[in-house]
Design a protein around this motif. Structure first.
Motif, short mmCIF file in Angstrom:
data_model
loop_
_atom_site.label_atom_id
_atom_site.label_comp_id
_atom_site.label_asym_id
_atom_site.label_seq_id
_atom_site.Cartn_x
_atom_site.Cartn_y
_atom_site.Cartn_z
N THR A 56 1.10 -1.28 -0.16
CA THR A 56 0.06 0.06 0.01
C THR A 56 0.81 1.29 0.08
O THR A 56 2.27 0.90 0.21
CB THR A 56 -0.70 0.22 1.16
OG1 THR A 56 0.04 0.29 2.32
CG2 THR A 56 -1.73 -1.19 1.17
N GLU A 110 0.69 4.15 -6.78
CA GLU A 110 -0.51 3.71 -6.55
C GLU A 110 -1.04 2.70 -7.64
O GLU A 110 -1.39 1.52 -7.43
CB GLU A 110 -1.61 4.83 -6.60
CG GLU A 110 -1.49 5.78 -5.22
CD GLU A 110 -2.59 6.83 -5.27
OE1 GLU A 110 -3.29 6.95 -6.37
OE2 GLU A 110 -3.05 7.12 -4.22
N LYS A 111 -0.72 2.91 -8.88
CA LYS A 111 -0.74 2.09 -10.14
C LYS A 111 -0.09 0.68 -9.91
O LYS A 111 -0.50 -0.05 -9.87
CB LYS A 111 -0.66 2.70 -11.40
CG LYS A 111 -0.98 1.90 -12.75
CD LYS A 111 -2.59 1.54 -12.72
CE LYS A 111 -2.79 0.63 -13.87
NZ LYS A 111 -4.25 0.40 -14.05
N ASN A 138 -0.31 -5.98 -6.41
CA ASN A 138 -1.07 -6.89 -5.56
C ASN A 138 -1.95 -7.71 -6.23
O ASN A 138 -2.25 -8.87 -5.76
CB ASN A 138 -2.28 -5.84 -4.58
CG ASN A 138 -1.30 -5.14 -3.54
OD1 ASN A 138 -0.21 -5.58 -3.30
ND2 ASN A 138 -1.68 -3.83 -3.18
N GLU A 178 -1.17 -1.27 -7.05
CA GLU A 178 -2.52 -1.98 -7.63
C GLU A 178 -2.01 -3.30 -8.43
O GLU A 178 -2.69 -4.58 -8.37
CB GLU A 178 -3.54 -1.06 -8.13
CG GLU A 178 -4.79 -1.86 -8.64
CD GLU A 178 -6.01 -1.14 -9.27
OE1 GLU A 178 -6.81 -1.64 -9.98
OE2 GLU A 178 -5.33 0.34 -9.23
#
Length: 447
Positions: A379, A430-431, A437, A434
Motif C-alpha cells: 500500500t 498507486e498504479k 497486489n 495495484e
C-alpha cells in the motif's frame, strides 16, 4: 561585524554596512516587473481554481520559463551550473506530475514551493557556499523563502516608476495621483446616479442590471484575485530581482555562521561522551532483552501471540522516531562539544557505536515491515515510511563513513533525499501497487 583569524584566534571588528543602493534598471527589469504581475495573478488563479492540480503543473512550467527568460535577458543564463539544472528537474518533476497523481498530497505542494525558491536563488548565484548545496542548505532555504523576497518586497514598484521619477519628477507623480483621486471621487457619484437613471429608463435599467450581475458573478472574483496577486507578485519579483542584482542577499554570511558555530562549542567532551555512553548502554540493554523478538523478522519467523499486522505496527513508528532523535543527538554532539573539528577518539567511537545501534534498530523495523508486506501486499502508506527509513539508513551510513573519510554529508543526503522524493512523485506508485497486489494475489503470494 567582520571576523578575521590572526595567530590562531578569531578577532571581531565592527564594520559599518554601506547603505543599500538601488541598482540601475534596464528595459528587461521593467518588462519583467510588469510580467510578474501576471505571474502573481496566475498563482492566485491556480490556488483558487477548481482544477488546482492541472493548473499547478502549467504554472510550474511557466514560472521556470519566466525565470530563465529573465536570466537570459540579463546575460546570466550562460553561467547556469549543472546543479541548477538538477534542481530545475526536481521542480518540474514535483509540479508537472501533480496534475496526474500524487502520493504526497499537500506535502508535495509545500516541497514544490520550497524547491522553486531555492532554485531561483541558485540560478542567480547567491547561495552561501560556492553556489552549491552545502551544510548551510537550511540557511539558503531561509534566505530564498524569507530574507531576499521580503527585503526586496517593494522593488517591483520602484522598478516600474523609477524612470518616470527620474525624468519627470514630482510633476508626473502628481498627474498619477490626480487620476487616482478622480476615480475615487466618481465612485460614490455613480452609486447615486446609476439607480436614478435606471428608474428613468427601462432599457438602461436592463443594461445596468445585467452589468451589475456580471460584476457580481465574474469581475468581483477577478478583483479579489488581483488584490491577492499584488503581494504575491511583489514577493516573487523581489526574490528574482534581489538575486539577479545581489540586493539584500548577503544579510546571512558564512563568517557569521562560523563564528556562531564556534561559540556554540561550550560543552565539555567528557560530558558529551558520558551522555552518549549512557544512551548506547540503554540501547544495548534493550536489544539484549528483546533480541529474539526484534530479530525474528530477519529469519522470517513470527513471535508467538502476534499477528503479522500487530508485529509490524508495534514499535515501528517508535523506532523511526528513535532514528530521528539519534540523528539530532549526533548533530548536537558535534555542534556543542568543545573538541570541535579536532579529532577526539572517545567521541568518535561513541558516534560510531550510536550510528551502528541506530542502523540495527532501523533494519529491524524495515525487516518487520518487509515481512508484513510479503504477506498482505503493498500500500502507499506502507511504502512511504519504508522509503523514509531507507533514507535514514543512508544518513547514518554517511555518518559512519564520515568518521574515516572527509566528504560533504549534508550535501549527499539532501541530494539523495531529493531524488528519492522525486521518484515517488514521478512514478505512478498507486498504479504499480495495484498491479503488484493483483499479480501476487493471483499466485497466492499474499493474502
Amino acid at each position: 561585524m567582520e571576523f578575521k583569524e590572526q595567530n590562531g584566534e578569531i578577532q571581531i571588528h565592527e564594520v559599518k554596512r554601506p547603505p543599500v543602493v538601488f541598482p540601475e534598471c534596464e528595459t528587461a527589469d521593467r518588462l519583467f516587473a510588469l510580467l510578474y504581475f501576471l505571474v502573481g495573478y496566475g498563482f492566485i488563479f491556480v490556488v483558487s481554481s477548481r482544477y488546482f492540480e492541472s493548473y499547478l503543473a502549467i504554472f510550474t512550467l511557466c514560472y521556470g520559463a519566466v525565470v530563465l527568460s529573465y536570466l537570459y535577458l540579463k546575460g546570466k543564463a550562460e553561467t547556469l551550473s549543472k546543479e541548477s539544472w538538477f534542481w530545475f528537474l526536481v521542480m518540474l518533476s514535483m509540479g508537472l506530475t501533480y496534475a496526474f497523481y500524487s502520493v504526497w498530497g499537500i506535502l508535495q505542494v509545500l516541497a514544490l514551493m520550497m524547491v522553486a525558491a531555492y532554485w531561483t536563488l541558485l540560478t542567480t548565484d547567491r547561495l552561501l557556499k560556492c553556489n552549491r548545496t552545502s551544510e548551510w542548505v537550511f540557511f539558503d532555504v531561509w534566505n530564498a523563502m524569507v530574507v531576499v523576497p521580503f527585503c526586496n518586497f517593494g522593488c517591483q514598484v520602484r522598478v516600474l516608476f523609477r524612470r518616470a521619477e527620474e525624468k519627470e519628477g514630482e510633476k508626473e507623480k502628481g498627474k498619477i495621483g490626480a487620476v487616482l483621486l478622480g476615480l475615487v471621487l466618481v465612485f460614490p457619484v455613480l452609486m447615486i446616479v446609476l439607480p436614478l437613471l435606471s428608474s428613468a429608463d427601462a432599457g438602461f435599467e436592463h443594461l445596468v442590471g445585467n452589468l451589475l450581475q456580471y460584476i457580481g458573478d465574474h469581475l468581483m472574483l477577478v478583483f479579489l484575485r488581483i488584490l491577492f496577486a499584488i503581494p504575491v507578485s511583489f514577493y516573487l519579483f523581489g526574490l528574482v530581482f534581489g538575486g539577479v542584482h545581489g540586493r539584500n542577499t548577503e544579510r546571512i554570511k558564512v563568517s557569521s555562521l562560523m563564528e556562531t558555530k564556534r561559540q556554540m562549542r561550550v560543552v565539555a567532551d567528557t560530558t558529551v561522551c558520558t551522555a552518549l555512553l549512557v544512551l548506547c548502554f540503554v540501547y544495548l540493554l534493550f536489544i539484549g532483552l528483546q533480541g529474539s523478538y526484534l530479530f525474528s523478522a530477519f529469519a522470517g519467523g513470527l513471535p508467538e501471540e502476534f499477528t503479522y499486522a500487530e508485529y509490524a505496527r508495534r514499535g515501528f513508528f517508535e523506532l523511526c522516531q528513535i532514528g530521528v532523535w539519534n540523528l539530532v543527538l549526533l548533530w548536537s554532539a558535534g555542534a556543542f562539544a568543545k573538541s570541535g573539528e579536532e579529532k577526539h577518539r572517545g567521541l568518535e567511537g561513541l558516534k560510531v557505536l550510536l550510528s551502528v545501534l541506530t542502523l540495527l534498530l532501523l533494519m529491524t523495523a524495515i525487516s518487520k515491515m518487509g515481512m508484513y508486506m510479503s504477506v498482505y501486499g503493498l500500500t502507499v502508506r506502507r511504502i512511504l515510511p519504508l522509503v523514509l527509513m531507507l533514507w535514514m539508513v543512508l544518513v547514518f551510513v554517511s555518518v559512519l563513513v564520515r568518521q574515516k573519510k572527509e566528504f560533504e554529508v549534508v550535501r549527499v543526503c539532501v541530494l539523495a533525499g531529493a531524488v528519492m522524493f522525486c521518484l515517488l512523485c514521478v512514478c505512478p506508485v498507486e498504479k504499480w501497487v495495484e498491479v503488484y497486489n493483483v499479480w501476487a494475489r493471483a499466485r497466492g503470494l499474499i493474502v
